[in-house]
Each structure stands twice: as C-alpha cells, then as structure tokens.
Design a protein around this motif. Structure first.
Motif, PDB file in Angstrom:
ATOM      1  N   ASP A  20       0.849  -1.197   0.000  1.00 23.73           N
ATOM      2  CA  ASP A  20       0.000   0.000   0.000  1.00 23.73           C
ATOM      3  C   ASP A  20       0.883   1.245   0.000  1.00 23.73           C
ATOM      4  OD1 ASP A  20      -2.383   1.468   0.148  1.00 23.73           O
ATOM      5  OD2 ASP A  20      -2.126   1.704   2.318  1.00 23.73           O
ATOM      6  N   LEU A  21       0.540   2.218  -0.841  1.00 25.15           N
ATOM      7  CA  LEU A  21       1.330   3.450  -0.909  1.00 25.15           C
ATOM      8  C   LEU A  21       1.286   4.222   0.418  1.00 25.15           C
ATOM      9  CD1 LEU A  21       0.479   4.766  -4.498  1.00 25.15           C
ATOM     10  CD2 LEU A  21       2.677   3.898  -3.668  1.00 25.15           C
ATOM     11  N   GLU A  22       0.163   4.123   1.114  1.00 23.62           N
ATOM     12  CA  GLU A  22       0.060   4.801   2.415  1.00 23.62           C
ATOM     13  C   GLU A  22       1.057   4.215   3.409  1.00 23.62           C
ATOM     14  OE1 GLU A  22      -3.185   4.371   5.611  1.00 23.62           O
ATOM     15  OE2 GLU A  22      -3.847   6.107   4.434  1.00 23.62           O
ATOM     16  N   TYR A  23       1.242   2.886   3.329  1.00 20.50           N
ATOM     17  CA  TYR A  23       2.213   2.240   4.208  1.00 20.50           C
ATOM     18  C   TYR A  23       3.626   2.745   3.907  1.00 20.50           C
ATOM     19  CZ  TYR A  23       5.535  -1.243   5.819  1.00 20.50           C
ATOM     20  OH  TYR A  23       6.630  -1.855   6.384  1.00 20.50           O
ATOM     21  N   LEU A  24       3.952   2.828   2.618  1.00 15.93           N
ATOM     22  CA  LEU A  24       5.279   3.314   2.234  1.00 15.93           C
ATOM     23  C   LEU A  24       5.513   4.738   2.728  1.00 15.93           C
ATOM     24  CD1 LEU A  24       5.829   2.081  -1.454  1.00 15.93           C
ATOM     25  CD2 LEU A  24       6.921   1.255   0.636  1.00 15.93           C
ATOM     26  N   LEU A  25       4.492   5.596   2.578  1.00 17.69           N
ATOM     27  CA  LEU A  25       4.639   6.986   3.026  1.00 17.69           C
ATOM     28  C   LEU A  25       4.776   7.052   4.546  1.00 17.69           C
ATOM     29  CD1 LEU A  25       4.731   9.953   2.303  1.00 17.69           C
ATOM     30  CD2 LEU A  25       2.220  10.010   2.379  1.00 17.69           C
ATOM     31  N   THR A  26       4.038   6.191   5.244  1.00 19.49           N
ATOM     32  CA  THR A  26       4.128   6.165   6.711  1.00 19.49           C
ATOM     33  C   THR A  26       5.540   5.817   7.156  1.00 19.49           C
ATOM     34  OG1 THR A  26       1.800   5.520   6.937  1.00 19.49           O
ATOM     35  CG2 THR A  26       3.253   5.053   8.804  1.00 19.49           C
ATOM     36  N   GLU A  27       6.110   4.763   6.567  1.00 16.40           N
ATOM     37  CA  GLU A  27       7.455   4.349   6.961  1.00 16.40           C
ATOM     38  C   GLU A  27       8.499   5.385   6.557  1.00 16.40           C
ATOM     39  OE1 GLU A  27       8.222   1.856   8.881  1.00 16.40           O
ATOM     40  OE2 GLU A  27       6.085   1.376   9.019  1.00 16.40           O
ATOM     41  N   GLU A  68      -0.723  12.448  12.941  1.00 17.18           N
ATOM     42  CA  GLU A  68      -0.537  12.896  14.331  1.00 17.18           C
ATOM     43  C   GLU A  68       0.046  11.778  15.188  1.00 17.18           C
ATOM     44  OE1 GLU A  68      -4.241  14.309  15.773  1.00 17.18           O
ATOM     45  OE2 GLU A  68      -4.284  16.092  14.489  1.00 17.18           O
ATOM     46  N   ASN A  69      -0.494  10.578  15.049  1.00 20.91           N
ATOM     47  CA  ASN A  69       0.012   9.446  15.831  1.00 20.91           C
ATOM     48  C   ASN A  69       1.479   9.167  15.518  1.00 20.91           C
ATOM     49  OD1 ASN A  69      -2.418   9.029  17.136  1.00 20.91           O
ATOM     50  ND2 ASN A  69      -3.161   7.555  15.617  1.00 20.91           N
ATOM     51  N   LEU A  70       1.843   9.323  14.257  1.00 21.16           N
ATOM     52  CA  LEU A  70       3.227   9.106  13.840  1.00 21.16           C
ATOM     53  C   LEU A  70       4.157  10.105  14.535  1.00 21.16           C
ATOM     54  CD1 LEU A  70       4.613   7.157  11.851  1.00 21.16           C
ATOM     55  CD2 LEU A  70       4.479   8.953  10.120  1.00 21.16           C
ATOM     56  N   LYS A  98      14.497  17.580  20.294  1.00 19.46           N
ATOM     57  CA  LYS A  98      13.960  16.867  19.138  1.00 19.46           C
ATOM     58  C   LYS A  98      12.503  16.463  19.363  1.00 19.46           C
ATOM     59  CE  LYS A  98      18.407  14.999  17.562  1.00 19.46           C
ATOM     60  NZ  LYS A  98      19.216  13.766  17.366  1.00 19.46           N
ATOM     61  N   ALA A  99      12.188  16.057  20.582  1.00 20.79           N
ATOM     62  CA  ALA A  99      10.801  15.689  20.890  1.00 20.79           C
ATOM     63  C   ALA A  99       9.877  16.895  20.703  1.00 20.79           C
ATOM     64  CB  ALA A  99      10.707  15.162  22.319  1.00 20.79           C
ATOM     65  N   LYS A 100      10.330  18.054  21.161  1.00 22.45           N
ATOM     66  CA  LYS A 100       9.522  19.266  21.005  1.00 22.45           C
ATOM     67  C   LYS A 100       9.365  19.637  19.531  1.00 22.45           C
ATOM     68  CE  LYS A 100      10.678  21.348  25.486  1.00 22.45           C
ATOM     69  NZ  LYS A 100      11.312  22.516  26.158  1.00 22.45           N
ATOM     70  N   GLU A 101      10.461  19.499  18.759  1.00 15.15           N
ATOM     71  CA  GLU A 101      10.392  19.822  17.335  1.00 15.15           C
ATOM     72  C   GLU A 101       9.426  18.894  16.607  1.00 15.15           C
ATOM     73  OE1 GLU A 101      11.891  22.298  15.386  1.00 15.15           O
ATOM     74  OE2 GLU A 101      12.054  23.103  17.418  1.00 15.15           O
ATOM     75  N   CYS A 102       9.411  17.641  17.016  1.00  8.12           N
ATOM     76  CA  CYS A 102       8.453  16.693  16.436  1.00  8.12           C
ATOM     77  C   CYS A 102       7.025  17.181  16.649  1.00  8.12           C
ATOM     78  CB  CYS A 102       8.622  15.321  17.088  1.00  8.12           C
ATOM     79  SG  CYS A 102       9.650  14.184  16.153  1.00  8.12           S
ATOM     80  N   LEU A 103       6.753  17.539  17.875  1.00  8.02           N
ATOM     81  CA  LEU A 103       5.389  17.934  18.229  1.00  8.02           C
ATOM     82  C   LEU A 103       4.996  19.262  17.592  1.00  8.02           C
ATOM     83  CD1 LEU A 103       5.464  16.889  21.991  1.00  8.02           C
ATOM     84  CD2 LEU A 103       4.394  15.669  20.094  1.00  8.02           C
ATOM     85  N   ASN A 104       5.970  20.088  17.271  1.00  7.35           N
ATOM     86  CA  ASN A 104       5.665  21.373  16.631  1.00  7.35           C
ATOM     87  C   ASN A 104       5.138  21.210  15.211  1.00  7.35           C
ATOM     88  OD1 ASN A 104       6.300  23.015  18.785  1.00  7.35           O
ATOM     89  ND2 ASN A 104       8.459  23.234  18.202  1.00  7.35           N
ATOM     90  N   LEU A 105       5.228  19.997  14.679  1.00  2.69           N
ATOM     91  CA  LEU A 105       4.716  19.758  13.328  1.00  2.69           C
ATOM     92  C   LEU A 105       3.190  19.838  13.286  1.00  2.69           C
ATOM     93  CD1 LEU A 105       7.039  16.781  12.265  1.00  2.69           C
ATOM     94  CD2 LEU A 105       7.232  19.194  11.602  1.00  2.69           C
ATOM     95  N   PHE A 106       2.548  19.567  14.434  1.00  2.00           N
ATOM     96  CA  PHE A 106       1.079  19.658  14.521  1.00  2.00           C
ATOM     97  C   PHE A 106       0.695  20.469  15.772  1.00  2.00           C
ATOM     98  CE2 PHE A 106       1.386  16.027  11.700  1.00  2.00           C
ATOM     99  CZ  PHE A 106       0.331  16.233  10.819  1.00  2.00           C
TER     100      PHE A 106
END
Length: 569
Positions: free
Chosen positions: A56-63, A95-97, A119-127
C-alpha cells in the motif's frame, strides 16, 4: 528472481526489508541531504511499482515519514506528512506518527537538557493545533520547566514508571518547604499532566490544603476548604471539620458553620454525633454574636451579687465552647468564691429553666461541675441575655426573624429564642413565663392568621395551660382590627379544644399530630360526634371559656354589622 516472483506471499517479510533499508539509510554518516531523501522516496515508489505492487502506498509513506522523523529531518517531514502527488496520510495517522516519534526521543533522554528533549519538542511542533499533540507537549513542559521550578527533578524514564499523575503532584507539594504555597503553579502542572477535570482539580486542591494544614498554614487550608466545600468535594470533610473547630482566629462563625455543615453532609456515620454537637455550639455562638451586633453590647464578664465583677479575659468564645468541666473555669476562685459563683449561676438558671427532677439522679451542681460548656454559658452569656430582655428598647427594634411565617421579630424576641434554643439543646425544660413571652411577641398585632397559629402552638408547650388563656385574653383586649380579633378568637377556641382532646395523648408525637390535624381542620365545621366527644371530656372551665369566646365573637361580628349599616354607631 524467484524472490520477487513470490514476494506477494510474504508481505510481512517485504515490509521488514523496507524498514531495514530505511534504517540503514538513516544511520549512514554524514546525514543525508534533502535531495537524497527525495531520491529515496522516488526509489521506494519505483520499487513498489516494479517489484512490490501489493504494498500500500500509504504504508510506504508512513514508513518514509517515520524515517524522516528519526533522522531529525523535521522540515522535510512536514511536507511529506501533508501528502505527495502519489500518496497521502490521514490526519489522525500523521498525528500518531509524530506523537510516537516524540515519545521515543523524550523517553530516551538521559537528562532534561539533552538534545532528545529538543527533538521531541520539534516533532510535536509539526502539529501545533492538535489537541493530542498538545497534551504530549504539555507533559514535556511540565517535566522540563514547571516541576524543576517547584523543586522536582524527574527524568522521562522515571516519569514513565509513574502510573498516577497525582503522585507527581504530591511529590511537588512536599518537595521543599513552602512548596504548597504555589497553588496556581501546582494546579497548572496538574493540568499539564492531564488532571484537568473538575474532580481532578479539586483533588489537587485537597492535597495542597492538607499539606498546608500539616505545615501550620491554617489560613490557606481554610481558604481552600471553603472553595472545595462550594464545589462539593466530599473527600475533604475531615479537614473541614478539623479547621472549623480549630484555633484560626480570623475565621468567623458563619464560615465555621459552613465547613461543619459540609462535613456533616459527607462524614462517616461514626462522626455524625460529634460534628452535630460541634455545629450546635457554633450556631449558639453565632446567635450570641448576632445579638452583640444588634445591641451593641458584649458579654465578657459575670457578676456575683455582693462581690466584685469576675472577668474572664483569658478565654475567647471558642475557648469557652471547648471547656470540658468546671475546674478550668473555677481555678481562679477560692472555696467561698466558688460556692457563691455556683449559687449565682444556679439562681440565673432557675429564672429560665425548670428544676431538674430529683428521681433521675441529677441536679444543677452535678451538671455544672461536669459540663464546662453549660457552666460557661450560664455564667457569662445567660446573665447578659437576661439583662437584654429587660430593656424596653429591644422590644421596639426589629430584625429578620428565625420564626417561620414571621418576617420580622423584635430583638427581644430574638434574645428569647436564643435562650430557648440553648435550653432545648442541653435538654432543659424552659419555664412557662419564657415560653409565654415568646408567644406574646409572635401574637403582637398586627398579626396574621398564620402568626396566631404559630403563637398558639408555642402556648401548647405550657405546663400551666391557664397561662395561655391569659395571653390570649390579653390579645383580645388589645386588638382593635376586626379580622385580627376574629383570628385570635378562633385560635382561643382551638386552644381550648386541643387541651381537652389532648388528655388522651400519650406523648409529644401524638400531641403534635393532634395539633396539626386540628389546625388543618380549622375551617371545617365540627360534626355531632365530635361535639359530643368534646363535651364528654371538657372541664367546666374550658367549656365556659370556649362559650365565652364564642359569645365575644358573635358580639364582635354583630357590632361590625351595625357599623356597616349605621356608620359611626
């Protein structure tokens, strides 16, 4: 070649290969550029199209996005998380990712200042607008900023082992001296940790209040308990009860009663009796303080006839309420003074209460010696209250009343109610003249029919029923309004009937039911059986008095009729 031909039968193995490729790509040093990552995505799409079309293309994009986040390529990850021309991710999955990646960084942090936290904060700043992502960011903020300010240093791996966030709040409250004073900050930390419901915030305030009480800051504990009582947080009832009976000088009687009343509503069965007694004591204090305000007087001293005034400056009102026996109050007197003191108190009590029956084995001396609360009130407040009842000014000054159906009563009536209340709470029977005094104040014109009924109900408590007759006849002589006169006549006739039919009553409950029943039937004419039964038990006095009232009522009605026909007659 066979591997590619049979790959569709081992989809799980193929996915592991994709993850392995990405993992090796991430670990290669130096780090990959954005162009290299873009090429990697195109290669993955080509691989899917040519070799693994079942993926599935969605799986590829997720990984792929997972790999970007692990590699710290946050800006590039933002673009791919929004989707590409060939594939896209649902918002919830994206969001879960991000949350999973942030948690991996956060829980791998060896200190609160290492790069993994950033890095954890930067991750969360994406959403930043996502509520779920914000909850994760709040936890990081609580552990890295708020808790250290309160003296709590907790590593992410330690935080992960704590199941209940309330344990962290308790750590913060007790971490250092005075930490409980930061009420707003502690509540803010609780909210950051997910304790945001009304019940959870109340639980946090309870923890703070208990720590404040333990630390001796009773004022803060009191303020928080008042807030919790208004919220209905029943678990704090024991602290409310302790504070209400405690030594805090700035707490007024009303607040103490509020806390005790709340404690009574939520306490266990074993504590009800004790708390109820304490509430009654406070209520009596409140009535006395209200009278002090209304009269502008005070009750600090007790005077013994023939001696100097004995002052009790060392006792506050609360101290007097807490006295257990007479020895504490009488320590300053010699033997002769003690005897005079007790005799004077007994004389004062005899003015408002009937003598105790000898057969039950108790007497005034025994009660006064064993009960410091009764002794203190009888020695200090009671003489003052009696003195107030003798002043005519307080019969003319009115205040909102405690009697149902009577909107305003005189200050003197309020004083009498206070005395009667104290007698009743301590199991003493009031004297007839005290009850009659209260009834008179209620029956004083202008009086409604309801007030006449209430006044009559008080008169029914008289041992000497003829004293009630005197009160009613006095009202007959003084009332000028026709309706008020008829009302007191009806009450008088009902009073006579009740005293006769009450002969067969076996106790107060039966007597009360009889009273209620008769007043419910006051507008119903008596049938022949009722009249015969009443005549059979009526004494000559009550029969004659009832006939006298009926005759007076007929004369009054006839006079009013004549006035209507011939004005001025």
């Amino acid at each position: 070649m066979n591997f590619f031909l049979e790959a569709h039968s081992d989809e799980k193995g193929v996915k592991q290969i994709i993850r392995l490729i990405l993992s090796k790509f991430i670990r290669r040093q130096p780090g990959r550029s954005d162009n290299e990552w873009a090429n990697m995505w195109r290669d993955m799409l080509c691989l899917q199209e040519k070799a693994f079309p079942f993926l599935d293309l969605e799986y590829l994009l997720t990984e792929f996005c997972r790999g970007l986040l692990k590699a710290g390529k946050f800006s590039l990850a933002r673009s791919y998380l929004r989707g590409t021309s060939s594939a896209s991710l649902a918002t919830e999955k994206a969001e879960n990712l991000v949350i999973q990646a942030a948690r991996e960084y956060f829980f791998s942090a060896s200190s609160l200042s290492c790069s993994e936290i950033w890095k954890a904060k930067e991750c969360l700043n994406l959403f930043p607008s996502s509520s779920n992502v914000k909850a994760e960011a709040d936890i990081i903020d609580a552990l890295t900023v708020k808790l250290p300010y309160l003296g709590v240093t907790l590593l992410p791996v330690q935080f992960r082992q704590i199941k209940d966030p309330m344990e962290i709040i308790k750590m913060a409250v007790t971490s250092q001296a005075g930490a409980y004073l930061h009420v707003d900050e502690l509540i803010e930390v609780a909210k950051l940790l997910g304790l945001s419901s009304l019940d959870e915030i109340s639980a946090v305030e309870e923890v703070i209040a208990r720590e404040a009480a333990v630390s001796g800051d009773l004022q803060l504990a009191f303020d928080l308990c008042l807030v919790l009582a208004k919220k209905g947080h029943g678990l704090v009832w024991d602290l409310c009860a302790a504070l209400a009976r405690g030594p805090l000088e700035n707490m007024d009687i009303s607040s103490r009663k509020q806390l005790l009343g709340f404690a009574l509503s939520h306490c266990d069965e074993e504590s009800i009796s004790e708390l109820l007694l304490a509430w009654k004591d406070l209520d009596m204090q409140g009535q006395c303080e209200t009278l002090m305000t209304l009269t502008g007087t005070n009750a600090p001293n007790f005077s013994i006839q023939g001696s100097s005034v004995i002052s009790l400056p060392g006792y506050s009102i609360q101290d007097l309420v807490d006295l257990k026996n007479s020895s504490e109050l009488a320590d300053g007197f010699n033997g002769a003074d003690q005897e005079n003191h007790f005799n004077s108190i007994k004389n004062t009590l005899s003015l408002v209460a009937k003598n105790l029956p000898v057969e039950n084995g108790t007497n005034w001396d025994l009660i006064l010696q064993e009960n410091g609360k009764i002794l203190s009130f009888a020695a200090i407040q009671l003489p003052w209250l009696l003195e107030l009842t003798r002043k005519e000014d307080y019969s003319k000054k009115f205040t909102s009343g405690l009697i149902p159906g009577k909107q305003y009563v005189s200050v003197r009536t309020q004083i009498v109610i206070t005395i009667l209340s104290w007698l009743a709470r301590n199991g003493f029977a009031p004297r007839d003249d005290l009850i009659a005094s209260l009834a008179k104040s209620i029956l004083e014109p202008p009086a409604t029919e309801e007030e006449d009924v209430i006044g009559c109900s008080f008169l029914l408590n008289l041992v000497d029923a003829f004293s009630g007759v005197q009160v009613i006849e006095e009202q007959l002589r003084t009332r000028e309004n026709y309706l008020e006169t008829c009302s007191i006549m009806n009450v008088g006739m009902t009073y006579s009937i009740l005293h006769n039919t009450g002969v067969d009553c076996e106790g107060p409950t039966q007597r009360r039911e009889l009273l209620l029943g008769k007043f419910r039937e006051k507008n119903k004419p008596l049938n022949a059986d009722d009249i015969n039964r009443i005549d059979a038990v009526q004494s000559s006095f009550w029969r004659e008095w009832k006939l006298k009232l009926e005759e007076k009522k007929r004369v009054t009605e006839h006079s009013r009729f004549l006035e209507q026909i011939i004005p001025g007659v």
